[in-house]
Design a protein around this motif. Structure first.
Motif, mmCIF file in Angstrom:
data_model
loop_
_atom_site.group_PDB
_atom_site.id
_atom_site.type_symbol
_atom_site.label_atom_id
_atom_site.label_comp_id
_atom_site.label_asym_id
_atom_site.label_seq_id
_atom_site.Cartn_x
_atom_site.Cartn_y
_atom_site.Cartn_z
ATOM 1 N N LEU A 1 45.908 12.407 34.761
ATOM 2 C CA LEU A 1 46.194 12.666 33.354
ATOM 3 C C LEU A 1 45.710 11.541 32.462
ATOM 4 O O LEU A 1 45.718 11.659 31.250
ATOM 5 N N GLY A 2 45.340 10.414 33.069
ATOM 6 C CA GLY A 2 44.878 9.276 32.270
ATOM 7 C C GLY A 2 46.018 8.469 31.677
ATOM 8 O O GLY A 2 45.801 7.602 30.840
ATOM 9 N N GLU A 3 47.253 8.740 32.107
ATOM 10 C CA GLU A 3 48.386 7.998 31.557
ATOM 11 C C GLU A 3 48.491 6.600 32.152
ATOM 12 O O GLU A 3 49.038 5.697 31.542
ATOM 13 N N VAL A 4 48.009 6.439 33.377
ATOM 14 C CA VAL A 4 47.921 5.098 33.962
ATOM 15 C C VAL A 4 46.466 4.863 34.355
ATOM 16 O O VAL A 4 45.689 5.796 34.519
ATOM 17 N N ASP A 5 46.128 3.565 34.498
ATOM 18 C CA ASP A 5 44.747 3.223 34.834
ATOM 19 C C ASP A 5 44.531 3.202 36.337
ATOM 20 O O ASP A 5 43.418 3.353 36.811
ATOM 21 N N LYS B 1 47.735 -0.327 33.001
ATOM 22 C CA LYS B 1 48.942 0.397 33.406
ATOM 23 C C LYS B 1 48.788 0.888 34.839
ATOM 24 O O LYS B 1 47.815 1.563 35.163
ATOM 25 N N ALA C 1 40.478 6.166 37.502
ATOM 26 C CA ALA C 1 39.784 7.253 36.815
ATOM 27 C C ALA C 1 38.344 7.338 37.308
ATOM 28 O O ALA C 1 37.771 6.332 37.756
ATOM 29 N N ILE D 1 63.982 0.470 31.698
ATOM 30 C CA ILE D 1 63.121 0.907 30.598
ATOM 31 C C ILE D 1 63.160 2.422 30.440
ATOM 32 O O ILE D 1 63.396 2.943 29.358
ATOM 33 N N LYS E 1 49.542 10.957 37.511
ATOM 34 C CA LYS E 1 49.531 10.089 36.332
ATOM 35 C C LYS E 1 48.140 9.475 36.129
ATOM 36 O O LYS E 1 47.747 9.199 35.006
ATOM 37 N N LEU F 1 53.298 15.367 27.668
ATOM 38 C CA LEU F 1 52.188 14.498 28.065
ATOM 39 C C LEU F 1 50.884 14.949 27.415
ATOM 40 O O LEU F 1 50.114 14.142 26.916
ATOM 41 N N LEU F 2 50.674 16.273 27.418
ATOM 42 C CA LEU F 2 49.422 16.796 26.876
ATOM 43 C C LEU F 2 49.376 16.679 25.355
ATOM 44 O O LEU F 2 48.309 16.687 24.750
ATOM 45 N N GLY G 1 50.776 12.151 25.244
ATOM 46 C CA GLY G 1 50.309 11.188 26.231
ATOM 47 C C GLY G 1 49.088 10.433 25.738
ATOM 48 O O GLY G 1 48.573 10.716 24.661
ATOM 49 N N ARG G 2 48.625 9.501 26.554
ATOM 50 C CA ARG G 2 47.537 8.629 26.120
ATOM 51 C C ARG G 2 46.261 9.421 25.844
ATOM 52 O O ARG G 2 45.438 9.027 25.038
ATOM 53 N N ARG G 3 46.080 10.540 26.564
ATOM 54 C CA ARG G 3 44.912 11.390 26.338
ATOM 55 C C ARG G 3 45.293 12.654 25.573
ATOM 56 O O ARG G 3 44.526 13.596 25.500
ATOM 57 N N PRO H 1 54.364 7.357 26.696
ATOM 58 C CA PRO H 1 54.852 7.443 28.072
ATOM 59 C C PRO H 1 55.221 6.062 28.617
ATOM 60 O O PRO H 1 54.630 5.059 28.203
ATOM 61 N N PHE H 2 56.170 6.042 29.487
ATOM 62 C CA PHE H 2 56.641 4.812 30.139
ATOM 63 C C PHE H 2 57.351 3.861 29.180
ATOM 64 O O PHE H 2 57.457 2.683 29.442
ATOM 65 N N ASN I 1 59.559 6.563 35.471
ATOM 66 C CA ASN I 1 60.800 6.079 36.069
ATOM 67 C C ASN I 1 60.680 4.596 36.340
ATOM 68 O O ASN I 1 60.011 4.188 37.283
ATOM 69 N N TYR I 2 61.266 3.779 35.468
ATOM 70 C CA TYR I 2 61.298 2.348 35.752
ATOM 71 C C TYR I 2 62.652 1.781 35.323
ATOM 72 O O TYR I 2 63.079 1.995 34.198
ATOM 73 N N VAL J 1 54.279 0.411 35.509
ATOM 74 C CA VAL J 1 54.966 1.017 34.377
ATOM 75 C C VAL J 1 55.918 2.109 34.841
ATOM 76 O O VAL J 1 56.832 2.501 34.121
#
Lengths: 274, 264
Positions: B191-195, B148, B129, A228, B188, A118-119, A122-124, A140-141, A224-225, B176
């Protein structure tokens, strides 16, 4: 790694000569490893098994598991075989450190692996934020995220196996090819690869089996979906969480059956030492 | 039904009886640490919903201080996972669940020593966030394209509550990911992975450094009751009962209210 072919007689009279001091703990070890599997079989609701296996969620999770584990193995083969070759054939500074780093995912708790992914992706993350801002790609996802998580955890198995095979292989053929004017690439594709093919296959099978069972990094990095990112191990956990122990046992049994079938089918061909 | 209640009553009486015994045998020792009811000793093992992590950790420390010679051990996880562990014989003295439904799976399996007591209520908020960059004001905003959202899985109480709230509002939301407990969903967001994620108000409150909480009216339709019970196979029933009593006491209420829980 491998020694000269053993000439020890394999069958006749070996059993009689096994010392009790070895036999007892050996059987203990076997029971220790097999007993939990027996527990699973013992608890399996056989009567409702077929209808539970026919549930669409189960099929979906199994399909996704087989797909992602196979893709992860392909990715590992593509990246891992050259890496193993580098480690086995090229003497470069820091090689021992590189080898140690490669084995880290083997000992890392998978959840830690997921957080690390993730780090990084991931998105960030370190690279992930660039992927997102430049290409609009987030891992992710997504099913790709599952493949990456599985490959991260499974690749060391492949690299170690292939490196071992390369070190055990006779380098005289490669040297001969080189003296006959073959380039290093031609030597690799025409001599080295066929020579260590069984080692690559063995590593690939191990890698695939590990990817199939991956849980921690997947749920942490890929989420977890259903359909997907929910692979079989995640489906088992979710079913267990919902209090449906029978369902979790059925899914576990299915996953176990798939792994054991593949490992047993391929074991005699590739996984035994030459 | 009647028989069950009778059995439960008997179990409670036995538990108190045992506590009494403990008192008798230990009366000779100099263990009277000054507090009122220090009949309890030893380790109290508490299985508690993940959303109780912070408040129960505080309560545990206070309980240990009030009852010299006791140690409280916690196992925090999704309520459903805990219920499964208990029903499979995990050694625990107390179970605190984030939903009555999950509690029922334990008590109906005959693993509760008596009836469960609701001790707090909790409500959902939308965790976003810090500074709410996506300007989320309510459930309907969560369906904005490209947004997300993480939810808890239906199987765990925070997921069931989220489902109820979404159904009540008529919002059709595709998350998601379906996380296994409320802490994972909140992570999540951190971490900023979801909004956004639907989490308990108490969890958002613990993480005010990283997330903001957006209240939404439909959460009133999905309030979670938290029941607590002493377990039948408790190794330390007296300690378990004392811990439950402490949670229900005025001291307990202070800690829980400060954490953002509401009184039942």
């Amino acid at each position: 790694m491998t020694t000269a072919p053993a000439v020890v007689p394999r069958r006749s009279g070996t059993a009689a000569r096994v010392p009790v001091a070895l036999l007892v703990p050996a059987i203990g070890g076997l029971i220790f490893l097999v007993l939990p599997l027996a527990g699973l079989l013992w608890r399996t609701p056989w009567a409702t098994l077929p209808q539970r296996l026919a549930e669409p969620e189960v099929r979906e999770a199994l399909k996704l598991s087989l797909l992602t584990a196979s893709l992860a193995t392909l990715l590992c083969l593509f990246l891992g075989v050259p890496l193993a070759w580098l480690l086995a054939r090229v003497d470069f500074p820091g090689r021992r450190l590189v080898r140690a780093l490669i084995t880290v995912p083997l000992v890392l708790p998978p959840v830690v692996g997921g957080i690390a992914l993730l780090l990084a992706l991931g998105r960030r993350g370190l690279l992930g934020s660039w992927l997102d801002s430049t290409f609009g790609v987030t891992l992710p996802f997504t099913t790709t995220g599952v493949v990456i998580a599985e490959a991260f955890v499974a690749m060391p198995f492949l690299v170690i196996s292939v490196e071992g095979a390369l070190r055990g292989a006779d380098t005289r053929f490669e040297e001969a090819a080189a003296t006959l004017g073959a380039t290093r690439w031609t030597t690799f594709t025409h001599v080295t690869l066929p020579l260590v093919a069984p080692g690559i296959a063995a590593g690939g099978v191990l890698c695939w089996a590990r990817a199939l069972g991956e849980f921690g990094a997947t749920i942490t990095f890929a989420g977890n979906y259903p359909g997907i990112t929910q692979t079989m191990p995640l489906a088992v956990y979710q079913t267990m969480e919902s209090g449906d122990l029978d369902g979790a046992v059925v899914l576990s049994l299915l996953l176990l059956a798939v792994s054991v079938t593949i490992l047993a089918a391929l074991r005699d061909r590739w996984l035994t030492a030459p | 039904m009647k028989l069950k209640f009778a059995a439960a009553g008997l179990a409670t009486v036995l538990a108190f009886g045992l506590a009494g015994c403990g008192d008798d045998t230990s009366s000779g020792t100099p263990a009277a640490g000054g507090s009122s009811s220090s009949a309890v000793t030893g380790t109290v093992t508490v299985f508690a919903a993940a959303s109780l992590t912070e408040s129960f950790t505080t309560l545990g420390k206070q309980f240990e201080a009030a009852h010299q010679g006791t140690t409280v051990k916690f196992n925090f996880a999704g309520s459903s996972a805990l219920a499964t562990q208990i029903n499979q014989g995990a050694p625990a003295d107390v179970f605190a669940s984030a939903s009555p439904k999950t509690m029922t799976t334990v008590t109906e399996a005959g693993n509760g020593a008596g009836a469960a007591t609701t001790f707090v209520k909790n409500q959902l908020v939308i965790a976003v966030a810090k500074g709410n960059p996506k300007k989320i004001a309510g459930l309907a905003d969560l369906t904005k394209p490209g947004l997300k959202v993480a939810l808890c899985a239906d199987a765990v109480p925070c997921g069931a509550a989220a489902k109820t709230a979404l159904e009540a509002s008529g919002v059709k939301l595709t998350p998601v990911t379906l996380e296994q407990d409320v802490k994972a969903a909140l992570s999540k967001v951190k971490l900023g992975e979801v909004d956004a994620a639907l989490v308990y108000r108490t969890d958002a409150q613990v993480s005010t450094a990283d997330v903001d909480a957006v209240e939404f009216p439909e959460s009133a339709k999905a309030i979670n009751d938290y029941p607590i019970v002493v377990l039948k196979n408790a190794a330390n029933p007296a300690g378990g009962q004392a811990f439950v009593d402490y949670v229900l006491s005025a001291d307990g209420k202070t800690v829980l209210t400060a954490a953002g829980f509401q009184a039942p």
